[in-house]
Design an enzyme around this catalytic site. Sequence first.
Site, PDB file in Angstrom:
ATOM      1  N   PRO A  17      10.560   9.256   7.472  1.00 15.73           N
ATOM      2  CA  PRO A  17       9.710  10.414   7.233  1.00 15.73           C
ATOM      3  C   PRO A  17       9.162  10.956   8.556  1.00 15.73           C
ATOM      4  O   PRO A  17       8.906  10.186   9.484  1.00 15.73           O
ATOM      5  CB  PRO A  17       8.587   9.864   6.352  1.00 15.73           C
TER       6      PRO A  17
ATOM      7  N   SER B  68      10.492   8.969  13.998  1.00 21.92           N
ATOM      8  CA  SER B  68      11.583   9.840  13.532  1.00 21.92           C
ATOM      9  C   SER B  68      12.156  10.683  14.675  1.00 21.92           C
ATOM     10  O   SER B  68      13.369  10.872  14.763  1.00 21.92           O
ATOM     11  CB  SER B  68      11.122  10.741  12.372  1.00 21.92           C
TER      12      SER B  68
ATOM     13  N   ASP C 126       9.140   5.094  22.066  1.00 22.67           N
ATOM     14  CA  ASP C 126       9.836   5.278  20.782  1.00 22.67           C
ATOM     15  C   ASP C 126      11.348   5.310  20.957  1.00 22.67           C
ATOM     16  O   ASP C 126      12.091   4.607  20.273  1.00 22.67           O
ATOM     17  CB  ASP C 126       9.419   6.603  20.126  1.00 22.67           C
TER      18      ASP C 126
HETATM   19  O1  PMV Z   1       3.553   8.373  15.929  1.00 15.98           O
HETATM   20  P1  PMV Z   1       4.795   8.243  16.741  1.00 15.98           P
HETATM   21  O2  PMV Z   1       5.912   7.569  16.053  1.00 15.98           O
HETATM   22  O3  PMV Z   1       5.193   9.571  17.309  1.00 15.98           O
HETATM   23  O4  PMV Z   1       4.413   7.273  17.976  1.00 15.98           O
HETATM   24  C1  PMV Z   1       3.607   7.761  19.009  1.00 15.98           C
HETATM   25  C2  PMV Z   1       3.228   6.670  19.983  1.00 15.98           C
HETATM   26  C3  PMV Z   1       2.233   7.171  21.043  1.00 15.98           C
HETATM   27  O5  PMV Z   1       1.915   6.040  21.863  1.00 15.98           O
HETATM   28  C4  PMV Z   1       0.941   7.671  20.413  1.00 15.98           C
HETATM   29  C5  PMV Z   1       2.830   8.274  21.894  1.00 15.98           C
HETATM   30  C6  PMV Z   1       3.886   7.822  22.893  1.00 15.98           C
HETATM   31  O6  PMV Z   1       4.576   8.697  23.406  1.00 15.98           O
HETATM   32  O7  PMV Z   1       4.016   6.617  23.166  1.00 15.98           O
END
Ligand code: PMV
Length: 296
Positions: A83, A90, A134
């Site tokens: 999602p 994602s 990520d």
């Molecule tokens: O929420 P997501 O899956 O986009 O994860 C973001 C993780 C953060 O540390 C908040 C941002 C990043 O670029 O690491």
Amino acid sequence: MSALRTEGYGQAPGKLILAGEHAVVFGHEAVAVAVDRRTEIWLRRVEGPRRLVADLRDARLNDALDVILPKEGVEVSIRTALPVGRGMGSSGALAVALLRARADLVGAPIDFAACHRDGFAIERVFHGTPSGLDHAVSARGGALRYRRGPDGAVELSPLPPPRWPLVVLDSGAAGDTGAMVAGVRSRRPAIDGALEAIGAVSAAVIAALQAGAGPEALGPLLNQNHALLQQIGVSTPELDALVTLARQAGAAGAKLAGAGGGGVVIAACADPAPVLAAAAAAGVSAWAAPVAPPCA
Ligand code: PMV
């Protein structure tokens, strides 16, 4: 000479952050695991303008495709079990799957270093100043320790993944990673101590995984990390309620995972069953998420 390929395929898993989200954007350590839910992309050479067939909606998708694909001559089909905006990576999975599909189409394999470098350009379309965590874990699979210093130099190493599944509880609401990261940035330097403390929790999680810790040892660290995420202003009453639900149902610990403002909570449980049952009774979508193995 080999004939021009007409089709290319790529896939990549999503991720869950065990410790260190947000702090990782500002140079601290983080730990993430790849999860066994994937994004798959097929590219096909066609005549005329680029076509997109996708089972996800995201206004930024075409801008992301523009980063590496021409506006003519290719059909892009995307299927995903991840999602959007739920902290499950994602956009990172999309970036890696897309780079792999293009590499397959042009018949030139892409290694991790190129995938991570080029993935930044796609991730920036989705959330401005990504740490790169990520799409790194999406490209590597397994569990990963990650740090990106202020000079942009990346340190990463594989970790032994938890041998037990994490329980994921979905708030059903999407968060906006770019906006959440910008909010955290605007609250600095007042929250720098909390960001540093999050980095210290990551270090403790790394040591726990290296020692083969079970959920009972990891749970309290997830709890500490959640309290710090509350302090830096990225949790919500809904996410806090899911954390409480998981703990009251017997989880050893729980935290929001990802950028916050919406998205999912993860829980460390010796036995997932009571937590899954409590979530079902509360009408919350929840599942046990096995870690995706490292890529070959
Ligand atoms: O929420 P997501 O899956 O986009 O994860 C973001 C993780 C953060 O540390 C908040 C941002 C990043 O670029 O690491």
